[in-house]
Structure formats: structure tokens, C-alpha cells
Design a protein around this motif. Sequence first.
Motif, short mmCIF file in Angstrom:
data_model
loop_
_atom_site.label_atom_id
_atom_site.label_comp_id
_atom_site.label_asym_id
_atom_site.label_seq_id
_atom_site.Cartn_x
_atom_site.Cartn_y
_atom_site.Cartn_z
N LEU A 30 17.43 1.02 2.43
CA LEU A 30 18.88 1.16 2.21
C LEU A 30 18.75 1.52 0.59
CD1 LEU A 30 20.51 -1.90 3.94
CD2 LEU A 30 20.27 0.46 4.96
N ALA A 31 18.24 0.87 -0.23
CA ALA A 31 18.33 1.15 -1.52
C ALA A 31 17.59 2.46 -2.14
CB ALA A 31 17.46 0.12 -2.55
N ALA A 32 16.69 2.70 -1.40
CA ALA A 32 15.92 4.11 -1.37
C ALA A 32 16.80 5.24 -1.27
CB ALA A 32 14.62 4.09 -0.80
N GLY A 33 17.70 4.97 -0.19
CA GLY A 33 18.30 6.32 0.41
C GLY A 33 19.60 6.52 -0.87
N TRP A 34 19.94 5.59 -1.57
CA TRP A 34 20.90 5.71 -2.62
C TRP A 34 20.33 6.31 -4.05
CZ3 TRP A 34 26.15 5.78 -2.39
CH2 TRP A 34 26.43 4.87 -1.30
N SER A 35 19.23 5.64 -4.41
CA SER A 35 18.42 5.84 -5.63
C SER A 35 17.12 5.24 -5.88
CB SER A 35 19.30 5.59 -6.82
OG SER A 35 18.51 5.78 -7.94
N ALA A 36 16.28 5.80 -6.18
CA ALA A 36 14.79 5.25 -6.37
C ALA A 36 15.10 3.92 -7.22
CB ALA A 36 13.79 6.12 -6.96
N TRP A 37 15.88 4.11 -8.29
CA TRP A 37 16.02 2.94 -9.14
C TRP A 37 16.49 1.79 -8.61
CZ3 TRP A 37 12.51 3.19 -12.89
CH2 TRP A 37 12.50 4.34 -13.57
N THR A 85 0.82 -1.22 0.13
CA THR A 85 -0.13 0.06 0.03
C THR A 85 0.98 1.10 -0.02
OG1 THR A 85 -1.68 -1.18 1.18
CG2 THR A 85 -2.06 0.91 1.18
N PHE A 86 2.13 1.14 0.51
CA PHE A 86 3.11 2.26 0.77
C PHE A 86 4.10 2.49 -0.33
CE2 PHE A 86 0.83 1.24 4.58
CZ PHE A 86 -0.16 2.34 4.81
N ILE A 87 4.11 1.83 -1.47
CA ILE A 87 5.04 1.98 -2.26
C ILE A 87 5.27 3.37 -2.79
CG2 ILE A 87 5.84 1.19 -4.83
CD1 ILE A 87 5.08 -1.51 -4.12
N ALA A 88 4.14 4.00 -2.81
CA ALA A 88 4.29 5.47 -3.62
C ALA A 88 4.90 6.30 -2.30
CB ALA A 88 2.98 6.15 -3.97
N PRO A 89 4.52 6.42 -1.27
CA PRO A 89 5.30 7.21 0.02
C PRO A 89 6.58 6.96 -0.07
CG PRO A 89 3.07 6.63 0.67
CD PRO A 89 3.32 5.62 -0.43
N LEU A 90 7.05 5.60 0.09
CA LEU A 90 8.54 5.35 -0.04
C LEU A 90 9.05 5.86 -1.24
CD1 LEU A 90 10.70 3.78 1.55
CD2 LEU A 90 10.05 1.76 0.05
N LEU A 91 8.56 5.73 -2.47
CA LEU A 91 9.19 6.53 -3.76
C LEU A 91 9.35 7.65 -3.45
CD1 LEU A 91 10.14 5.96 -6.44
CD2 LEU A 91 7.70 6.36 -7.28
N ALA A 92 8.34 8.64 -3.05
CA ALA A 92 8.45 9.99 -2.79
C ALA A 92 9.48 10.21 -1.78
CB ALA A 92 6.85 10.56 -2.20
N TRP A 93 9.68 9.30 -0.76
CA TRP A 93 10.80 9.62 0.24
C TRP A 93 12.31 9.44 -0.25
CZ3 TRP A 93 14.53 6.28 2.03
CH2 TRP A 93 15.34 6.59 3.00
N SER A 94 12.31 8.46 -1.33
CA SER A 94 13.70 8.06 -1.82
C SER A 94 14.44 9.09 -2.73
CB SER A 94 13.41 6.75 -2.83
OG SER A 94 12.95 7.37 -3.90
N ALA A 95 15.59 9.08 -2.72
CA ALA A 95 16.59 9.88 -3.46
C ALA A 95 16.22 9.92 -4.87
CB ALA A 95 17.92 9.38 -3.37
N HIS A 96 15.91 10.93 -5.36
CA HIS A 96 15.55 11.28 -6.89
C HIS A 96 14.22 10.83 -7.38
CE1 HIS A 96 19.70 12.37 -6.95
NE2 HIS A 96 19.99 11.17 -6.51
N GLY A 97 13.24 10.21 -6.28
CA GLY A 97 12.24 9.44 -6.73
C GLY A 97 10.87 10.51 -6.52
N ALA A 98 10.99 11.84 -5.81
CA ALA A 98 9.85 12.36 -5.73
C ALA A 98 8.96 12.85 -6.74
CB ALA A 98 10.26 13.81 -4.96
N ALA A 99 9.52 12.93 -8.02
CA ALA A 99 8.71 13.21 -8.93
C ALA A 99 8.32 11.94 -10.08
CB ALA A 99 9.58 14.32 -10.03
N MET A 100 8.80 10.78 -9.55
CA MET A 100 8.64 9.89 -10.30
C MET A 100 7.20 8.90 -10.21
SD MET A 100 12.36 8.08 -9.90
CE MET A 100 12.12 6.54 -10.93
N SER A 101 6.63 8.23 -11.21
CA SER A 101 5.75 7.55 -11.09
C SER A 101 5.73 6.30 -10.41
CB SER A 101 4.90 7.26 -12.60
OG SER A 101 4.08 6.43 -12.49
N ALA A 102 4.82 5.93 -9.53
CA ALA A 102 4.72 4.58 -8.85
C ALA A 102 4.40 3.37 -9.85
CB ALA A 102 3.86 4.52 -7.48
#
Length: 398
Positions: free
Chosen positions: A300-307, A236-253
Motif C-alpha cells: 500500500l505504501a509502495a503504491g503511493w511513494s517509495a519513501w 531478500t526482495f526489498i530491492a524488487p519491491l522498491l523497483a516496483w514502487s512509485a518513484h522508486g525504480a532508480a533509487m538505491s535499496a
Amino acid sequence: MSDYSPSRAPASAAAALPATVWLIAVGAFALGMASYVTAGLMPMIAAALSISLAMAAQMVTAFTLAYGLGSPLVVALLPARAQRCGLLLALGVFVLANGASALASGFSSLLAWRAMAGVGAGVYLALGIAAAAGVSAPPQRGKAIGVIMGGMAGGTVLGVPLSLLLAQQLGWTAALWLVAILGALALAGLLWQLPALPAAPAISLRRKLALLADGQVLVILLVSLLAAVASLGMYTFIAPLLAWSAHGAAMSATPFLWVWGVGGIVGSVLVGPWADKLAAPRLTMFILLLLALALGALPLAAGWSAWLMLAPIALWGAAGWALQVPQNQQLLAVRARQGDGNLAIALNESALYLGSAIGAATGGLMLLLDWPAWLLAAAAAVVAAAALLLQSGLVRRS
């Protein structure tokens, strides 16, 4: 404890799965669509029926509650000699309810038909898993269950976007008609191909409910519940985690959701052969380890890059969906002598829905308290680790 030990007869293992298994999987594909498509249809339905989004959301609640609470009761009350009839009738009710949902003229009738669809779906999946295992050779039962779970995962990942695209072109009822048509095709095939199923032992409802006093069954169900809290709840919370991640705020979930779903399909299918080679309790423990590691790697991955999140998300999806193959195997094996394996599977499905609801509600509360999104993934990993510890105790006692 369970006397589960996979057969290793090479001749049987090499044979193709019966056509019945694939037909049941088609029905499971339709079920996966019906379980999740309503959430995407809510804005269209709200506009068409002149109701609020909050009211439209009650369709999801009606389906979920009927699935999770109603289906175990129906399975428990099913006569011992009605296994084949019960499977076909459940799928027929599911098809009828989805067609009637598309024809509903008011919200009250739509709500009632969604609840009816939920009961039919839950009963069908429980009886379908048991039937797929029953018509398959012992060395192929894990593979057969994996195909059914892969069908449901495919309905969720591929069927839902397809039906939503259809709804955008032809209206929201088109999505439900697609579900009904696929279910009807599966029903027609099963009427032709489904053999007579062995009658379950004739036991009283009181004796069936006695499985709730079986400590091993309760542990298996608790493991499924915790895994669902971690896996389905975190979904349910993939989108909020993506928004928090590095370079992921403007990316589509959307790509991340697709990767999770494709991982689920692959995991469901690939786990089948392994389930026929390894003892189910140990396979469950290994899958839970992968799930905990994947969820733990997410922040850990999100802290480096959303991808970089794509790899753990794919592993998370694969482990989360694959887990239910050995779980259902364990339940069928544990309750084989008592003859209430169908009810145990229905209760397992209820545990999954309840765990998903608990995970979503807990994560929502954490966000409401302004906790960072990475903490949701970390908490999900802790819950998965708790399920792993519980399962390891079950393995040591077996």
C-alpha cells in the motif's frame, strides 16, 4: 502446557545485567557478521580463487546448512555437565574457523572451514541464550535474551557494512579477520567472567529427541518457521519491491535495508523489558500482529511513494527480530523440567534458517513466474497472519 509467568520483583528488575550477558552479546555481534558478510565477499573471493560466483555461493550454503542442521545435533550430544565448557569451546571453534577461512589457500578448505564456523556459531548462540538467561535474575531474563538478539542484529546491520568496507581496502580476508578478532575478544572476556553454569539434567539422547513429540514445542517452532518465511524471506526482495514502487525504480535499496536493520536492533533491545512483564505467548501474538500489519502495509505504501515504505519496513524489522526473544523464553520455560531447553533453542534457530530459505526460494519462484513484486509482500503478510492464528490457538490452550 507452559507454566510460564514472569516475575515482577522490582528490586531484581532494577539491577544491572551481568557483564557476562554483554560479553555473550559481543560474540553474537561477531556471529551476525559472519552469517551475512560472506554473501558480500563472494565476488572478491571468486576472483581471488579463480572460481565462478555460483561456486563461491556454496560458502553461504555450507555455513547455513552446518548452522541449521549440525548445531542441534552437537547441542543434543553435549554432556550434561559441559554447559560452560561447551559455550567456550563453540566460540573457540567459531574464532578458529574464521581465522582459518582467511588463511585458506584453496576453495575446498575454505568451504570446510565455513561449515565449521556455521556449527560453532549455531552451538554458541543456543548455549549463549540459555547462559544469558541462567546468569540473570528471573525478572531480567527477557531483557538478557533481547541484548543477545540485539547483538546479532547489530552484527548484521552495522558489522557487515563495516567489514565489507574493510575488505574493499585491505582484501576479503580482512573481513574474516575482523570477525575472528571480535570473537576472540568475547572469548577472552568470557574465560574471565563466565561463571560455572548449572549442569543440565543427565538425560539420554533418546529422551532429548523426545521434545520433537512435544506438541507445544512443535507449535512454537512452526510459528518461528512461518515468521521467518514471512520476515527473513521477504527481506531478500526489498530491492524488487522498491523497483516496483512509485518513484522508486532508480533509487538505491541501501537506505531501506539500513532502516530494516536499525529497526531490528531497536526491536531486539526494547522488547526485553516487555518480555519480563508480559507472558511470552501473548507477547509473541502481539508482535506477530505488528509483523503482519507491517508487511500488509508495504504494498500500500509502495503504491503511493517509495519513501512511505520506510515506516512499515522499520516496524517489520523491529517485529521480526523482537519475536525471537519471547519465542526463546517460551521454549526455555516449556522444557525447563525436562532439561533440554538448549536443544529446543538450537532447533528454533534451525527453524529460522529453514524458514528464510523457504521464503527466499518461494519468492524467487514467484518472480520467475512474473508475479508482481507487491504480491510477495502481500503473501508474506498472509504467512505472518497464519503464524498469528497458530499462536492464538496456543494462547487459548495455555
